[in-house]
Design an enzyme around this catalytic site. Structure first.
Site, short mmCIF file in Angstrom:
data_model
loop_
_atom_site.label_atom_id
_atom_site.label_comp_id
_atom_site.label_asym_id
_atom_site.label_seq_id
_atom_site.Cartn_x
_atom_site.Cartn_y
_atom_site.Cartn_z
CG ASP A 259 -0.33 -0.20 2.59
OD1 ASP A 259 0.85 -0.14 2.74
OD2 ASP A 259 -1.07 -0.26 3.46
CB SER A 260 4.48 1.52 -0.26
OG SER A 260 4.63 0.48 -1.03
CD GLU B 283 8.08 -0.21 7.55
OE1 GLU B 283 8.11 0.80 6.98
OE2 GLU B 283 6.92 -1.07 7.36
CE LYS C 84 3.41 -6.12 3.64
NZ LYS C 84 2.74 -5.05 4.61
CD GLU D 24 0.52 -1.69 7.88
OE1 GLU D 24 0.09 -0.88 8.95
OE2 GLU D 24 1.03 -1.35 7.00
CG ASP E 227 0.38 -4.24 1.94
OD1 ASP E 227 0.91 -5.15 2.83
OD2 ASP E 227 1.32 -3.16 1.76
#
Length: 264
Positions: free
Chosen positions: A45-46, A181, A112, A114, A84
């Protein structure tokens, strides 16, 4: 050549061989990365910041990730493609399943997400329904407003213990990979050694099983603030293909990330 699988990454961890991964967002770069030996790619999602020009990852939607996942899959049909789950697309286990289905249909091999132990029910539900999961701990960019910025996590003992407990909980729930991270090297080493699943670091030192970089950071085309863990491989080599090979070689040799790219 055979497709890259999670089992292959587990074998690399078991043998102590490190592996390099990159973010990818389109067909052309995915094909280039695959040609030069990148076997694992993340549609992060960067892209909200690197591709769309937002100041955070929060505006990114599942449809955005699915669009870019399909393009990457076409460019790298044998890669292990992670996608993501963006902000608020997995607030409940049922929502996570619906979001993951969209990304898997677009070509992802795994999703993925978070977060820590609070996600165990979601991770278990996804894996029971044939969706492999990669966890993400440490600096989780979707939590930027909670953290008050992009800050190193786990620097005190209490924070380190919480992160380690979260990592173990995610693995027990069925997660098959973990991204760490922006955490101190000592903590990254503890987590990597404690888990049987491969751990991929970004800003976590050279002690993890694999490394990932945002492709824009690896090629020196990041605008604004340059993360401490970033290295411009293109500046060293002068050629994008050589830069990819240099990145892979340095990761495999354990020379990247070096001390200057890491947090103590």
């Amino acid at each position: 050549m055979k497709p890259t699988t999670i089992s292959h990454l587990r074998q690399l961890k078991a043998s102590g061989r490190k592996f390099a991964t990159l973010t990818a967002y389109d067909f052309s770069f995915a094909r280039l990365f695959a040609d030069e030996g990148i076997q694992v790619m993340l549609i992060g999602d960067s892209l909200g910041m690197t591709v769309q020009g937002h100041d955070s990852t929060l505006p990114v939607t599942v449809a955005d990730i699915a669009y870019h996942t399909a393009a990457v899959r076409r460019g790298a049909p044998l890669a292990l493609v992670m996608a993501d789950l963006p902000f608020m697309s997995y607030a409940t286990p049922a929502q996570a399943c619906a979001s993951a289905a969209q990304l898997m249909r677009a070509g992802a091999n795994m999703v993925k997400l978070e977060g820590g132990a609070w996600l165990t029910e979601t991770v278990q539900m996804l894996t029971e329904r044939a969706v492999p999961v990669c966890g993400h701990l440490g600096l989780t960019p979707q939590s930027v407003n909670i953290f008050g910025g992009y800050k190193v996590q786990g620097r005190d003992e209490a924070g380190a213990e919480r992160l380690l407990a979260d990592a173990l909980a995610l693995e027990a729930a069925g997660a098959q990979l973990l991204v760490l991270e922006c955490v101190p090297v000592s903590l990254a080493a503890r987590v990597t050694q404690a888990l049987s699943i491969p751990v991929i670091g970004i800003g976590a030192g050279n002690v993890t099983d694999g490394q990932i970089l945002v492709m824009h950071d690896a090629f020196g085309i990041t605008g604004g603030h340059i993360p401490k863990f970033a290295k411009n491989f293109l500046a060293e080599t002068g050629d994008i293909r050589a830069a990819i090979r240099q990145y892979i070689g340095d990761v495999e040799a354990g020379t990247y990330p070096a001390a200057e790219h890491s947090f103590q």
